[in-house]
Design an enzyme around this catalytic site. Structure first.
Site, PDB file in Angstrom:
ATOM      1  N   ILE A 150       0.869  -1.171   0.000  1.00  0.00           N
ATOM      2  CA  ILE A 150       0.000   0.000   0.000  1.00  0.00           C
ATOM      3  C   ILE A 150       0.908   1.223   0.000  1.00  0.00           C
ATOM      4  CG2 ILE A 150      -2.010  -1.087   1.037  1.00  0.00           C
ATOM      5  CD1 ILE A 150      -1.198  -0.099   3.723  1.00  0.00           C
ATOM      6  N   ASP A 151       0.398   2.326  -0.505  1.00  0.00           N
ATOM      7  CA  ASP A 151       1.216   3.518  -0.693  1.00  0.00           C
ATOM      8  C   ASP A 151       1.772   4.049   0.623  1.00  0.00           C
ATOM      9  OD1 ASP A 151       0.506   3.357  -3.349  1.00  0.00           O
ATOM     10  OD2 ASP A 151      -1.073   4.882  -3.194  1.00  0.00           O
ATOM     11  N   ARG A 152       2.855   4.812   0.516  1.00  0.00           N
ATOM     12  CA  ARG A 152       3.471   5.436   1.689  1.00  0.00           C
ATOM     13  C   ARG A 152       2.426   6.207   2.505  1.00  0.00           C
ATOM     14  NH1 ARG A 152       8.657   8.383   2.796  1.00  0.00           N
ATOM     15  NH2 ARG A 152       9.373   7.905   0.689  1.00  0.00           N
TER      16      ARG A 152
END
Length: 305
Positions: free
Chosen positions: A133-135
């Site tokens: 999942i994105d930062r």
């Protein structure tokens, strides 16, 4: 590592000591000047000033560069764990694994520092990693601790057999309370950090349902059928309702500021899969992170932009 020892070349006679040391050790001159001020450089055993001019033939001794290792990453909450898999709650701002521009402070680093066993992977920077999942996204991630678990989980992701549901706060209110967005996604041709819907992209399918609506924003539940990079962010932006706070995809900076958001309001809230070894069902839910609860409260309090 011990102190570096060098002999001043005779040809350097008359040069300043900072210039000589910078050349001999291939260090920036400003860094060498700092070393001289701290007494880390000696000539024939004596500390000298940076204005000292060498005679040639002297012995230079330079202390090793002081290196303070980065502090260990903060522990990550574990929501489920057994001998083969773990489900963890990634905080917003943490990168899943090392890659371009990121060397440490990752989720993998945190898990290793916690003593968690991670399954070896083809890429040594990604042990145990099955999906990402994105930062800027908070929420649930399943981790493989054994090779069998890694293989089994990857197969489930490839077969779209894992249920992943995200909570998102989006700008405005969609026309339809629920809908399916089937739009291929490709990397943006000019900005390689972003993605966009494109006919020649990779197939991507998201199913969303509006949960609550305010005058300027809505909370939606988004179930992913595929798992493309930035999928929720790209699909909601393509719909005309970007994730609040997601300025990279056109979200209102005014609304994001009013809600106190410093990242996209996106949260991996639900994860369900079949245990890759035992065959049992595993289902985990994760409450909203604090900043997202604050954003919702501000909407409840009547924020209007």
């Amino acid at each position: 590592m011990g102190a570096a020892r060098r002999t001043v070349p005779v040809a350097a006679r008359g040069a300043r000591i900072d210039q000589v040391v910078a050349t001999l050790l291939d260090e920036p001159r400003a860094q060498v000047q700092g070393r001289l001020e701290r007494g880390e450089v000696t000539i024939d055993g004596a500390v000298v000033r940076k204005s000292y001019r060498v005679r040639g033939g002297e012995s230079i001794e330079v202390a090793p560069v002081a290196f303070d290792p980065p502090p260990p990453p903060a522990p990550v909450p574990v929501r489920y764990e057994d001998d083969h898999v773990a489900v963890v709650a990634k905080p917003a701002g943490v990168v899943v694994h090392a890659g371009a521009g990121v060397r440490d402070g990752t989720l993998v680093d945190a898990l290793l520092a916690m003593g968690m066993r991670l399954a070896p992977a083809d890429d040594p920077a990604r042990p145990g990693i099955v999906h990402r999942i994105d930062r800027g996204t908070s929420g649930l991630l399943v981790i493989a601790k054994t090779t069998d678990a890694l293989r089994g989980l990857r197969a489930q992701f490839d077969d779209h057999a894992v249920t992943r549901r995200y909570w998102a706060l989006v700008d405005g209110v969609p026309d339809h309370a629920r809908a399916t967005i089937a739009a291929p996604i490709a990397r943006h041709p000019r900005d390689r950090t972003r993605f966009q819907t494109a006919p020649d992209g990779r197939a991507a399918v998201s199913h969303y349902a509006v949960e609550r609506a305010w005058s300027c924003a809505s909370s939606v539940s988004v179930r992913l059928e595929t798992g493309r990079t930035h999928q929720v962010r790209v699909h909601m932006a393509a719909l005309g309702h970007p994730v609040c706070g997601d300025v990279a995809y056109g979200a209102s900076t005014t609304l994001g500021s009013a809600l106190g958001l410093e990242r996209p309001a996106l949260h991996a809230a639900h994860l369900r899969f079949v245990h890759p070894v035992t065959g049992a069902g595993v289902e985990v839910d994760e409450p909203l992170a604090g900043d997202l609860r604050t954003a919702v409260q501000r909407l409840d309090d009547g924020v209007v932009v």
